[in-house]
Design an enzyme around this catalytic site. Sequence first.
Site, PDB file in Angstrom:
ATOM      1  N   ASP A 198      -1.147   6.366  -5.584  1.00  0.00           N
ATOM      2  CA  ASP A 198      -2.210   7.355  -5.758  1.00  0.00           C
ATOM      3  C   ASP A 198      -1.718   8.440  -6.706  1.00  0.00           C
ATOM      4  O   ASP A 198      -0.571   8.891  -6.593  1.00  0.00           O
ATOM      5  CB  ASP A 198      -2.572   7.996  -4.418  1.00  0.00           C
ATOM      6  CG  ASP A 198      -2.899   6.961  -3.350  1.00  0.00           C
ATOM      7  OD1 ASP A 198      -4.016   6.431  -3.368  1.00  0.00           O
ATOM      8  OD2 ASP A 198      -2.025   6.689  -2.497  1.00  0.00           O
ATOM      9  N   HIS A 211       0.825  -1.207   0.000  1.00  0.00           N
ATOM     10  CA  HIS A 211       0.000   0.000   0.000  1.00  0.00           C
ATOM     11  C   HIS A 211       0.860   1.258   0.000  1.00  0.00           C
ATOM     12  O   HIS A 211       1.612   1.496   0.944  1.00  0.00           O
ATOM     13  CB  HIS A 211      -0.882  -0.035   1.253  1.00  0.00           C
ATOM     14  CG  HIS A 211      -1.860   1.074   1.364  1.00  0.00           C
ATOM     15  ND1 HIS A 211      -1.947   1.868   2.475  1.00  0.00           N
ATOM     16  CD2 HIS A 211      -2.813   1.509   0.517  1.00  0.00           C
ATOM     17  CE1 HIS A 211      -2.921   2.749   2.315  1.00  0.00           C
ATOM     18  NE2 HIS A 211      -3.449   2.562   1.132  1.00  0.00           N
ATOM     19  N   HIS A 225      -0.977  10.825  -1.978  1.00  0.00           N
ATOM     20  CA  HIS A 225      -2.288  10.386  -1.512  1.00  0.00           C
ATOM     21  C   HIS A 225      -3.235  11.533  -1.216  1.00  0.00           C
ATOM     22  O   HIS A 225      -4.378  11.552  -1.666  1.00  0.00           O
ATOM     23  CB  HIS A 225      -2.153   9.515  -0.260  1.00  0.00           C
ATOM     24  CG  HIS A 225      -3.478   9.100   0.309  1.00  0.00           C
ATOM     25  ND1 HIS A 225      -4.144   9.832   1.271  1.00  0.00           N
ATOM     26  CD2 HIS A 225      -4.267   8.033   0.036  1.00  0.00           C
ATOM     27  CE1 HIS A 225      -5.284   9.242   1.569  1.00  0.00           C
ATOM     28  NE2 HIS A 225      -5.376   8.147   0.829  1.00  0.00           N
TER      29      HIS A 225
END
Length: 289
Positions: A69, A40, A82
Amino acid sequence: MHVRAVAVTTTALLGVALTAPLSHARADGAGDDGPTVVAHRGASGYAPENTLAAVDRAAELGIRWVENDVQRTRDGELVVLHDETLDRTTDVEQVFPDRSPWKVKDFTAAEIARLDAGSWFGPEYAGARVPTLEQYVDRLELHHQKLLLELKSPGLYPGIERQTLKVLANEGWLDRRHVAGRLVVQSFDADSIRTVHDLKPAVKTGLLGTPAVSDLPAYAEFADQINPSHGSLSLSYVSAVHAFTGPHGRPLEVLTWTVNDADTARRVAGYDVDGIITNKPDVVRDAVD
């Protein structure tokens, strides 16, 4: 028997041969019978999130799938970050003290390139930068890794779907090899994911969140994955998602987030999820192995 809500279009059928299910890549991050482990924002439990250092750390841990992201700068550059603002993960408040609230879309790429995106995490990462999407995928290519790319807040950035696909194409990430098993584009915004599918039907897509089962037939027209928070999961929900067939003629997949401990990893693996997104991919990998 997997349910299909409506007939598969000719375009989608053409994409079947190009798109492998994520479960075919499970050996990349877990046991052959376990879910794929996805780092992640890179291995963000061990290095500053969404930086090249976090990609490198995931590679050191042997993790092949990396999530990131994507947002857009004032002058139209795609950067990997992000938050909609820069203050949490960079020193923007010190460098540009009069530019509050420090939104990504209000800064040029050159201005963002000046920021330290690593010191907040630890002094050993001082000087880490916010990477552009080009820099990020180039680093993934260096490590032979795979990408789960999230379009963040696409409503703020009209046309970001087409632009992202253009960057990926320019970097060689929309060829048959990458599309077949090394790329998924996801978002919380269903319209954005539908746009990606319409623009490039061969690319696998994922819808973030936990939509009602009654809505799954509509989403199965353009999404290959339904990717919910682990706290919203149950065995029955995962089974319900798997009962539908996505746009590439395969059962919908479920990737869940963000799981960082062994007990939770084992619990969601027991639900037969296809992937687990985690800040600590080694912890999850060892648990599901």
